[in-house]
Structures are given as structure tokens and as C-alpha cells.
Design a protein around this motif. Structure first.
Motif, PDB file in Angstrom:
ATOM      1  N   TRP A  21       0.632  -1.234  -0.215  1.00 33.63           N
ATOM      2  CA  TRP A  21       0.036   0.036   0.009  1.00 33.63           C
ATOM      3  C   TRP A  21       0.960   1.242  -0.143  1.00 33.63           C
ATOM      4  O   TRP A  21       0.583   2.192  -0.735  1.00 33.63           O
ATOM      5  CB  TRP A  21      -0.905  -0.010   1.245  1.00 33.63           C
ATOM      6  N   ALA A  22       1.696   1.279   0.988  1.00 31.75           N
ATOM      7  CA  ALA A  22       2.746   2.436   0.717  1.00 31.75           C
ATOM      8  C   ALA A  22       3.488   2.672  -0.452  1.00 31.75           C
ATOM      9  O   ALA A  22       3.764   3.772  -0.846  1.00 31.75           O
ATOM     10  CB  ALA A  22       3.802   2.230   2.061  1.00 31.75           C
ATOM     11  N   LEU A  23       4.242   1.558  -1.013  1.00 36.16           N
ATOM     12  CA  LEU A  23       4.684   1.669  -2.254  1.00 36.16           C
ATOM     13  C   LEU A  23       4.102   2.283  -3.235  1.00 36.16           C
ATOM     14  O   LEU A  23       4.312   3.314  -4.085  1.00 36.16           O
ATOM     15  CB  LEU A  23       5.257   0.144  -2.807  1.00 36.16           C
ATOM     16  N   ASP A  24       2.761   1.915  -3.546  1.00 34.83           N
ATOM     17  CA  ASP A  24       1.754   2.695  -4.337  1.00 34.83           C
ATOM     18  C   ASP A  24       1.375   3.989  -4.215  1.00 34.83           C
ATOM     19  O   ASP A  24       1.585   4.445  -5.062  1.00 34.83           O
ATOM     20  CB  ASP A  24       0.523   1.710  -4.382  1.00 34.83           C
TER      21      ASP A  24
ATOM     22  N   ARG B 281       2.140   7.467  -8.581  1.00 32.14           N
ATOM     23  CA  ARG B 281       2.462   8.379  -9.711  1.00 32.14           C
ATOM     24  C   ARG B 281       3.129   8.020 -11.057  1.00 32.14           C
ATOM     25  O   ARG B 281       2.980   8.814 -11.986  1.00 32.14           O
ATOM     26  CB  ARG B 281       3.503   9.229  -8.987  1.00 32.14           C
ATOM     27  N   LYS B 282       3.834   7.064 -11.131  1.00 34.40           N
ATOM     28  CA  LYS B 282       4.209   6.291 -12.257  1.00 34.40           C
ATOM     29  C   LYS B 282       3.092   6.036 -13.229  1.00 34.40           C
ATOM     30  O   LYS B 282       3.375   6.151 -14.427  1.00 34.40           O
ATOM     31  CB  LYS B 282       5.148   5.191 -12.205  1.00 34.40           C
ATOM     32  N   ARG B 283       1.961   5.850 -12.768  1.00 30.97           N
ATOM     33  CA  ARG B 283       0.909   5.209 -13.798  1.00 30.97           C
ATOM     34  C   ARG B 283       0.212   6.467 -14.243  1.00 30.97           C
ATOM     35  O   ARG B 283      -0.741   6.267 -15.150  1.00 30.97           O
ATOM     36  CB  ARG B 283       0.152   4.220 -12.790  1.00 30.97           C
ATOM     37  N   ARG B 284       0.359   7.509 -13.621  1.00 26.27           N
ATOM     38  CA  ARG B 284      -0.528   8.724 -14.128  1.00 26.27           C
ATOM     39  C   ARG B 284      -0.237   9.137 -15.404  1.00 26.27           C
ATOM     40  O   ARG B 284       1.211   9.233 -15.747  1.00 26.27           O
ATOM     41  CB  ARG B 284      -0.225   9.881 -13.102  1.00 26.27           C
ATOM     42  N   GLY B 285      -1.090   9.409 -16.298  1.00 26.01           N
ATOM     43  CA  GLY B 285      -1.002   9.533 -17.696  1.00 26.01           C
ATOM     44  C   GLY B 285      -0.623   8.507 -18.608  1.00 26.01           C
ATOM     45  O   GLY B 285      -0.632   8.590 -19.975  1.00 26.01           O
ATOM     46  N   VAL B 286      -0.605   7.382 -17.951  1.00 27.33           N
ATOM     47  CA  VAL B 286      -0.184   5.898 -18.918  1.00 27.33           C
ATOM     48  C   VAL B 286      -1.702   5.734 -19.217  1.00 27.33           C
ATOM     49  O   VAL B 286      -2.680   5.480 -18.501  1.00 27.33           O
ATOM     50  CB  VAL B 286       0.579   4.983 -18.267  1.00 27.33           C
TER      51      VAL B 286
ATOM     52  N   ALA C 142      -1.231  -0.883 -18.961  1.00 29.75           N
ATOM     53  CA  ALA C 142       0.078  -0.366 -18.504  1.00 29.75           C
ATOM     54  C   ALA C 142      -0.430   0.444 -17.311  1.00 29.75           C
ATOM     55  O   ALA C 142       0.507   0.755 -16.286  1.00 29.75           O
ATOM     56  CB  ALA C 142       0.998   0.316 -19.575  1.00 29.75           C
ATOM     57  N   ALA C 143      -1.623   1.033 -17.496  1.00 30.82           N
ATOM     58  CA  ALA C 143      -1.712   1.996 -16.332  1.00 30.82           C
ATOM     59  C   ALA C 143      -2.466   1.106 -15.155  1.00 30.82           C
ATOM     60  O   ALA C 143      -2.826   1.666 -13.827  1.00 30.82           O
ATOM     61  CB  ALA C 143      -2.878   2.847 -16.578  1.00 30.82           C
ATOM     62  N   LYS C 144      -2.795  -0.102 -15.230  1.00 32.40           N
ATOM     63  CA  LYS C 144      -3.109  -1.096 -13.997  1.00 32.40           C
ATOM     64  C   LYS C 144      -2.128  -1.248 -13.068  1.00 32.40           C
ATOM     65  O   LYS C 144      -0.816  -1.840 -13.464  1.00 32.40           O
ATOM     66  CB  LYS C 144      -3.911  -2.194 -14.620  1.00 32.40           C
ATOM     67  N   ALA C 145      -2.367  -1.563 -11.790  1.00 36.40           N
ATOM     68  CA  ALA C 145      -1.310  -1.583 -10.915  1.00 36.40           C
ATOM     69  C   ALA C 145      -1.191  -3.309 -11.074  1.00 36.40           C
ATOM     70  O   ALA C 145      -2.064  -4.032 -11.280  1.00 36.40           O
ATOM     71  CB  ALA C 145      -2.006  -1.253  -9.637  1.00 36.40           C
ATOM     72  N   PRO C 146      -0.016  -3.656 -10.764  1.00 31.98           N
ATOM     73  CA  PRO C 146       0.029  -5.122 -10.503  1.00 31.98           C
ATOM     74  C   PRO C 146      -0.666  -5.722  -9.545  1.00 31.98           C
ATOM     75  O   PRO C 146      -1.262  -5.162  -8.515  1.00 31.98           O
ATOM     76  CB  PRO C 146       1.583  -5.257 -10.037  1.00 31.98           C
TER      77      PRO C 146
END
Length: 264
Positions: free
Chosen positions: A26-29, A35-40, A44-48
């Protein structure tokens, strides 16, 4: 009697491990991956899946851990040692902060609470095997001299008054019937049962400092401090206070008359 180790793998330890692992995800996300997924765009925008699992379940697992470890924990009564107060099949709640707060893994007290009083029904970790939980009534405090003569309990030389309160029918007892008694100690009154077909277990014992003498209300059918010694403060789990469910195995349905009963 001191156990070799107070640390053992149980549900509380499992909850703690799951809380830590999902908390890391939870903290890593929250701090980096989101933030890395924003704009993707697209997949690819989905979280693992592991991060998605952590985001979904970390708050739930944390809440269960906090409630179970520091507020109230459910227990099921497996034996008849506390008859007539508690019956086999009773599901009870135990106040976890009555006697101070302890961490769920190493059981170290980090917030001081009250100490048990005579008459309290207490869940504790069994001195001979701390992975096993027992429930009994505290009858002797540190420094007390506890004696049992002809099935009458004495505290510091004073006999606890016993008032007959009818017969108690229990098919598994020799003869099928025991006597129910109302036992009185300073500031507290409760019921016990004694079996006339069982011989007395007379003794006298002085309770060491930091220890408690525990006995079952089923005085002739309880494996308690008379057999394995006193309970250390460090082994206290909490004070039983409420029956939230009761299952009567003889009739195969809940015993509704016991549900919602306060434990005394």
C-alpha cells in the motif's frame, strides 16, 4: 512455570505478517507506483495484482488486527471446566485492554493496565504451553494464601461463604448430578458446582508475587492451578465479559437464552 518461548505461530502472528506485507505494498503504491501510472493509457496503467490486493485489503486486515489485538477477541469454550458460568459451545468476547496492552507477537506489555481482581474470569496463555489458551476464575492474588478444605475455598484464612442453590444435572458427571452453590468473596458473588461423588482435593498455597491462582467454577472437573501452578502476569490475555453466541450441541441449534449474557 516459565515457558521456553512465548512466541508461537498463531492467527495473531499471521495477521501481523499480512498487515506488514500489505502495508508495504500500500505504501509503495501511495508514494511511488501510483505517480508512475498517471498519464499512462491502457493495461500499462493498471497496478500489478499484488499491489492491487494490498491497496484493497490492507485497511481491512489492519482494522481486524487492531480490534482483535487491542480491543476485543472472540473465544469458544471447549470444555466444561467453567460450568455453570460458561458452557461448552459458548462463544465469548474478551476485553484485551483490561490488563494492559501487549503486542500480538512477543506479548510484551507496552501500555500498563489494571491487574486482575478476585472473581475475574480471565483468558490466559497456559503456563505449560503458551500456545494454548485457558479460561478460569482468579481466586488468589499475589501474596494471598489460598486453601481448599472439604470443598470450601479459604482466602488468607477466611472461608468463602457457600449457599446451596439447587442441583445441577450433568449427564457426564458420576451419578449425573452435582450441587450448585453460590460462592461469595469480597465484592463478588458467583456460582460454582461441586460433585459429591468426587473426593476433596485439599491443599494450601501462598501465591508468589506477580502470579495469580486460577480455578474453574466446576470445582471437581477443572484442570487448573491446583494441577499446574499459578499464572504469571505476562501470560494474561484479557477479561471475559460477554457471550455473543452459544451453540447447544445436544439439540443442534443455538441456545438463545445465553446469547447476549454478561459474564460475571
Amino acid at each position: 512455570m516459565q515457558a521456553a518461548s512465548d512466541v508461537h505461530f498463531d492467527f495473531a502472528v499471521l495477521l501481523t505478517i499480512l498487515t506488514i506485507l500489505t502495508g508495504i505494498g500500500w505504501a509503495l503504491d501511495a508514494l511511488w507506483l501510483a505517480r508512475k501510472r498517471r498519464g499512462v493509457i491502457g493495461d500499462a496503467a493498471k497496478a500489478p495484482w499484488l499491489i492491487d490486493f494490498s491497496r484493497s485489503f490492507f485497511p481491512v486486515i489492519l482494522a481486524v488486527l487492531v480490534l482483535r489485538s487491542f480491543v476485543a477477541e472472540p473465544f469458544r469454550i471447549p470444555s466444561g471446566s467453567m460450568i455453570p458460568t460458561l458452557l461448552v459451545g459458548d462463544f465469548i468476547l474478551v476485553n484485551k485492554f483490561s490488563y494492559g496492552l501487549r503486542d500480538p507477537v512477543f506479548h510484551q506489555e507496552f501500555l500498563k493496565g489494571d491487574r486482575p481482581e478476585r472473581g475475574d474470569i480471565v483468558v490466559f496463555r497456559w503456563p505449560r504451553d503458551p500456545s494454548v489458551d485457558f479460561i478460569k476464575r482468579i481466586v488468589g492474588l499475589p501474596g494471598d494464601t489460598v486453601a481448599y478444605r472439604d470443598k470450601v475455598l479459604y482466602i488468607n484464612g477466611e472461608a468463602l461463604a457457600q449457599t446451596p442453590d439447587g442441583a445441577y444435572t450433568a449427564p457426564k458427571l458420576p451419578g449425573g448430578t452435582a450441587y450448585r452453590m453460590r460462592e461469595s468473596m469480597p465484592g463478588h458473588e458467583h456460582h460454582i458446582i461441586v460433585n459429591p461423588d468426587e473426593p476433596p482435593q485439599d491443599f494450601e498455597f501462598t501465591v508468589p508475587e506477580g502470579e495469580y491462582f486460577a480455578m474453574g467454577d466446576n470445582r471437581d472437573g477443572s484442570f487448573d492451578s491446583r494441577g499446574w501452578g499459578t499464572v504469571s502476569e505476562r501470560l494474561l490475555v484479557g477479561k471475559a465479559f460477554f457471550i455473543w453466541m452459544s451453540w447447544d450441541g445436544s439439540i443442534g441449534r443455538p441456545n438463545f437464552s445465553r446469547i447476549g449474557t454478561r459474564i460475571r
